[in-house]
Design an enzyme around this catalytic site. Sequence first.
Site, short mmCIF file in Angstrom:
data_model
loop_
_atom_site.label_atom_id
_atom_site.label_comp_id
_atom_site.label_asym_id
_atom_site.label_seq_id
_atom_site.Cartn_x
_atom_site.Cartn_y
_atom_site.Cartn_z
N ARG A 162 0.83 -1.20 0.00
CA ARG A 162 0.00 0.00 0.00
C ARG A 162 0.88 1.26 0.00
O ARG A 162 2.02 1.23 0.40
CB ARG A 162 -0.90 0.03 1.24
N LYS B 129 -8.30 -3.02 1.34
CA LYS B 129 -8.23 -2.06 2.43
C LYS B 129 -9.10 -0.84 2.18
O LYS B 129 -9.51 -0.16 3.13
CB LYS B 129 -6.77 -1.64 2.66
N HIS C 243 -9.58 -4.92 13.04
CA HIS C 243 -8.51 -5.48 12.21
C HIS C 243 -7.96 -6.68 12.96
O HIS C 243 -6.99 -6.58 13.71
CB HIS C 243 -7.44 -4.42 11.97
N SER D 122 0.74 -6.47 10.49
CA SER D 122 1.33 -7.38 9.52
C SER D 122 2.61 -7.99 10.07
O SER D 122 3.46 -7.30 10.65
CB SER D 122 1.64 -6.62 8.23
N LYS E 120 -1.11 -13.06 12.73
CA LYS E 120 -2.57 -13.02 12.81
C LYS E 120 -3.22 -14.11 11.96
O LYS E 120 -4.12 -14.83 12.42
CB LYS E 120 -3.03 -11.63 12.38
N THR E 121 -2.78 -14.22 10.71
CA THR E 121 -3.34 -15.24 9.82
C THR E 121 -2.90 -16.64 10.25
O THR E 121 -3.70 -17.57 10.30
CB THR E 121 -2.92 -14.96 8.37
N ASP F 253 -8.71 -11.60 8.94
CA ASP F 253 -8.21 -10.22 8.93
C ASP F 253 -9.18 -9.15 9.39
O ASP F 253 -8.78 -8.20 10.04
CB ASP F 253 -7.71 -9.86 7.53
N ARG G 49 2.76 -12.19 -1.12
CA ARG G 49 1.41 -12.45 -0.62
C ARG G 49 0.72 -13.54 -1.42
O ARG G 49 1.08 -13.84 -2.55
CB ARG G 49 0.56 -11.18 -0.75
#
Length: 533
Positions: free
Chosen positions: A60, A201, A221, A239, A243-244, A258, A324
């Site tokens: 981003r 996003k 988030h 990130s 988390k994932t 997410d 990704r």
Amino acid sequence: MNNNTPFTKSISLTDIGIENAKIHYQLSANELHQKTIELGQGVEVSTGALALDTGKYTGRSPEDRFIVKDATTEDKVWWGKVNIPFEPAAFNALYDKVTAYLSNKEVYVRDSYVCADPNYRLNIRVVTETPWANLFCYNMFLRPEESELDDFTADWTLICVPSFMADPAVDGTRQSNFAIIDFTRKIALIGGTGYTGEMKKGIFSALNFILPVDKNTLPMHCSANVGDNGDTAIFFGLSGTGKTTLSADPERKLIGDDEHGWTTENTVFNFEGGCYAKVINLSEESEPEIFRAIKKGAILENVIINKETNEVDFADISITQNTRVSYPIFHIDNIQPGSIGENPKNIFFLTADSFGILPPIAKLTPGQAAYHFISGYTAKVAGTEAGITEPQPNFSACFGAPFMPLHPTKYAEMLSEKMQEANVKVWLINTGWTGGPYGTGSRMKLKYTRAMITAALNGELDNVEYKNHKVFGIAIPQSCPNAPSEILNPRNTWQDQDMYDVKSEELGKKFRANFAKFEEFANEEIMAGAPLA
């Protein structure tokens, strides 16, 4: 919905200003996959997944994300470096240029929606210049049944045109790329960048305004999963914190990886229909669920492929560290039907502390939970960016400041209220370094982190001995099933424990310095959760 369902409905885009376009409507995942290959925009790797290069932008561009400042947003958005205002007239002019640019061209259109809870559903019409961007939206947004398309009415429109370059001097942008949200016209407009995460996003940012302002629902988030007895767990984290990975637990059903909402009806629902995971150093041994999800229908971004074997080298980060994969959630075997859970019993704040100071697990008081939520801490390791030679703290309010249009304390107040109502336990989890900072210590083993989280979920840490951290005041369990007790107290893992004390105080000061901008909005309980001065 079947991946290969043919759609015969014809649509027009004249209502949004796009004239005489050749429209590919609601193509299947397989058709979009094949179209990308035919156009030379991607290749199929050994697992069947599609691999592509997003071009100049592999992440981003926060400085090029804008929100239209008008009567809808003027008094509600927290304007500043995160939420940069954009004039309505400038947006309207730029929008007209983009739609004129797409007129008479080939475009890909997808009707989709976000928010798995039907009470909060938001219909999205996606218009993309490339088939792979459309496939990304097939993966990441929720997929309506064909019968729902006959009378589909879009609540929002998302337009993504990587090849359109803005003229900053004329269009009011900072440079040629842009991602702009207009809450009055209900449009997310993206140009000049091929990074697919801008689409995801953009819609997430919109929901972070819509849900609390219009629906009294907390957007988060975070990832979420649920156990066999219906107990929901939530994982907040920036990130690279896990988390994932940690929510993809073979013993628990995945709600989502997410973005979620927590409603007044005491449900937690996934915004999305897929997952968008980092794949740096991915292996089947360490992250089997994610590794096995990389098959036909998945999209790999900016990875390096062995030309002889057509296999992906997940360790090669010569394009970017932000490699990704996106895939539809049904690529994960163990998922929660409907992507909805009940009130959480446990909340985990994940941090990858490359200073090696924070414990691998600690229990937080309500005040500490609010303080750490507003802080949103993790740390960048040396070498991730030019000029960074030692760990750098990274604070992102609510673990997602770049996507939060409202003031962070608004979300913190809602979270505190929800936590107290649900009597939820809150834990701080350090997935980062132990035995010293990055370069001296080592990364916490995933199996130990999983063991600690499992113990917390099973109530096995309810009756163990705790000791408070001398600087941060957080409660550290002195024993944990299936995790060595010697790693629980970070000070004991350092060879130079006096240096640990010095660095611990330094990190505490960094927390307090970051929090200074929020102090006037924080009550006594929250300030009592701060590190000791």
